[in-house]
Design an enzyme around this catalytic site. Structure first.
Site, PDB file in Angstrom:
ATOM      1  N   GLY A  28       3.183  -2.409 -10.098  1.00  0.00           N
ATOM      2  CA  GLY A  28       2.939  -2.489  -8.862  1.00  0.00           C
ATOM      3  C   GLY A  28       4.026  -2.678  -8.051  1.00  0.00           C
ATOM      4  O   GLY A  28       4.941  -3.455  -8.261  1.00  0.00           O
ATOM      5  N   GLN A  68       8.805  -5.357  -0.821  1.00  0.00           N
ATOM      6  CA  GLN A  68       9.593  -5.873  -1.860  1.00  0.00           C
ATOM      7  C   GLN A  68      10.669  -4.747  -2.211  1.00  0.00           C
ATOM      8  O   GLN A  68      11.891  -5.260  -2.704  1.00  0.00           O
ATOM      9  CB  GLN A  68       8.691  -5.589  -3.602  1.00  0.00           C
ATOM     10  CG  GLN A  68       7.682  -6.634  -3.338  1.00  0.00           C
ATOM     11  CD  GLN A  68       6.823  -6.338  -4.571  1.00  0.00           C
ATOM     12  OE1 GLN A  68       5.880  -5.573  -4.722  1.00  0.00           O
ATOM     13  NE2 GLN A  68       7.020  -7.343  -5.710  1.00  0.00           N
ATOM     14  N   CYS A  79       4.909 -11.192 -10.677  1.00  0.00           N
ATOM     15  CA  CYS A  79       5.333 -10.336  -9.495  1.00  0.00           C
ATOM     16  C   CYS A  79       6.902 -10.197  -9.849  1.00  0.00           C
ATOM     17  O   CYS A  79       7.822 -10.994 -10.119  1.00  0.00           O
ATOM     18  CB  CYS A  79       5.134 -11.099  -8.313  1.00  0.00           C
ATOM     19  SG  CYS A  79       5.912 -10.304  -6.734  1.00  0.00           S
ATOM     20  N   LEU A  80       7.217  -8.723  -9.262  1.00  0.00           N
ATOM     21  CA  LEU A  80       8.840  -8.402  -9.786  1.00  0.00           C
ATOM     22  C   LEU A  80       9.647  -9.338  -8.611  1.00  0.00           C
ATOM     23  O   LEU A  80      10.656  -9.572  -8.956  1.00  0.00           O
ATOM     24  CB  LEU A  80       9.157  -6.980  -9.297  1.00  0.00           C
ATOM     25  CG  LEU A  80       8.288  -6.080 -10.394  1.00  0.00           C
ATOM     26  CD1 LEU A  80       8.843  -4.704  -9.927  1.00  0.00           C
ATOM     27  CD2 LEU A  80       8.763  -6.317 -11.748  1.00  0.00           C
ATOM     28  N   HIS A  99      -3.196  -7.754  -4.959  1.00  0.00           N
ATOM     29  CA  HIS A  99      -1.875  -8.436  -5.145  1.00  0.00           C
ATOM     30  C   HIS A  99      -0.914  -7.635  -4.139  1.00  0.00           C
ATOM     31  O   HIS A  99       0.113  -8.272  -3.537  1.00  0.00           O
ATOM     32  CB  HIS A  99      -1.204  -8.475  -6.466  1.00  0.00           C
ATOM     33  CG  HIS A  99      -0.077  -8.979  -6.689  1.00  0.00           C
ATOM     34  ND1 HIS A  99       0.348  -9.942  -7.546  1.00  0.00           N
ATOM     35  CD2 HIS A  99       1.156  -8.309  -6.608  1.00  0.00           C
ATOM     36  CE1 HIS A  99       1.687 -10.369  -7.614  1.00  0.00           C
ATOM     37  NE2 HIS A  99       2.288  -9.289  -6.950  1.00  0.00           N
ATOM     38  N   GLU A 100      -0.853  -6.302  -4.235  1.00  0.00           N
ATOM     39  CA  GLU A 100       0.206  -5.336  -3.710  1.00  0.00           C
ATOM     40  C   GLU A 100      -0.245  -5.406  -2.122  1.00  0.00           C
ATOM     41  O   GLU A 100       0.682  -5.406  -1.026  1.00  0.00           O
ATOM     42  CB  GLU A 100       0.016  -4.005  -3.896  1.00  0.00           C
ATOM     43  CG  GLU A 100       0.625  -3.793  -5.611  1.00  0.00           C
ATOM     44  CD  GLU A 100       1.789  -4.385  -5.948  1.00  0.00           C
ATOM     45  OE1 GLU A 100       2.769  -4.824  -5.124  1.00  0.00           O
ATOM     46  OE2 GLU A 100       1.945  -5.043  -7.062  1.00  0.00           O
ATOM     47  N   HIS A 143       0.897  -8.432  -0.483  1.00  0.00           N
ATOM     48  CA  HIS A 143       2.462  -8.236   0.083  1.00  0.00           C
ATOM     49  C   HIS A 143       2.657  -7.663   1.377  1.00  0.00           C
ATOM     50  O   HIS A 143       3.441  -8.069   2.294  1.00  0.00           O
ATOM     51  CB  HIS A 143       3.343  -7.265  -0.956  1.00  0.00           C
ATOM     52  CG  HIS A 143       3.651  -8.090  -2.235  1.00  0.00           C
ATOM     53  ND1 HIS A 143       4.623  -9.050  -2.268  1.00  0.00           N
ATOM     54  CD2 HIS A 143       3.459  -7.691  -3.373  1.00  0.00           C
ATOM     55  CE1 HIS A 143       4.735  -9.318  -3.480  1.00  0.00           C
ATOM     56  NE2 HIS A 143       4.069  -8.625  -4.136  1.00  0.00           N
TER      57      HIS A 143
END
Ligand code: ZN
Length: 198
Positions: free
Chosen positions: A50, A55, A112-113, A154-155, A158
């Site tokens: 995701g 991000q 997380c990226l 989670h997304e 963000h």
């Protein structure tokens, strides 16, 4: 004759864009569709499931997801809505919004990226109801649990300026504190960017 290598980027913890509340997407223009495509390519390049627009440096309410269906979750059974979501992967979701959460919670390690190499357990509602628009403009609405429900939470976090590291128990937060501070320090000298060329 010469093919330029594509460059993929993800912003890392400490970048102010990750702490901002992102703006809703208005009209789904070609630029929005192109942004979703670039976000998807970056997510793939960095092996994520995701990615949220902040991000990618864009403070907009847009996410892309490509959540794999585990044998375990498949065996446990999916609702028709969850099944339709899995059949639509990868997907871009515009203005996604959690509309209700279950009372029961689940704990699972998250990464997380934007927070590379750091993993910690996060307690979240086990199921969520959400709504969003597809890039076509079609609205979708339904309930998801499992990894998909977690990924959506989670997304969407963000988009509200939160990282999973903001959701940790005091013990888990203490455990990753040193690593997280080093990541932010490292980010300061690297413009808070992870870059990959392929
Ligand atoms: Zn993330």
């Amino acid at each position: 004759m010469f093919k330029r290598k594509a460059q993929y980027e993800v912003r890392t913890a400490g970048d102010p864009v990750l702490s901002r509340v992102a703006a809703p997407v208005g009209i789904i223009t070609d630029e929005i569709k192109q942004l979703a495509e670039k976000m998807f390519q970056s997510m793939v390049a960095f092996d994520g499931i995701g990615l949220a627009a902040p991000q990618y440096g864009e403070s907009l309410r847009l996410i892309v997801i490509d959540v794999p269906l585990s044998d375990e979750e498949k065996a446990a059974g999916l609702t028709p809505f969850e099944e339709s979501m899995y059949n639509s992967m990868p997907m871009a979701l515009v203005n996604p919004e959690i509309t209700a959460v279950s009372g029961d919670v689940a704990e699972r390690d998250e990464g997380c990226l934007s927070v590379p190499e750091i993993y910690a357990p996060v307690v979240r509602p086990a199921r969520v109801a959400f709504r969003a628009q597809l890039l076509s403009g079609t609205p979708i609405e339904g309930e998801c649990g499992g990894l998909l429900g977690r990924c959506l939470q989670h997304e969407i976090d963000h988009l509200d300026g939160f990282l999973f590291t903001d959701r940790l128990s005091p013990e888990a937060a203490r455990r990753i504190d040193g690593q997280f501070k080093r990541l932010v320090e490292f980010g300061k000298s690297h413009d808070f960017r992870r870059v990959k060329r392929k």
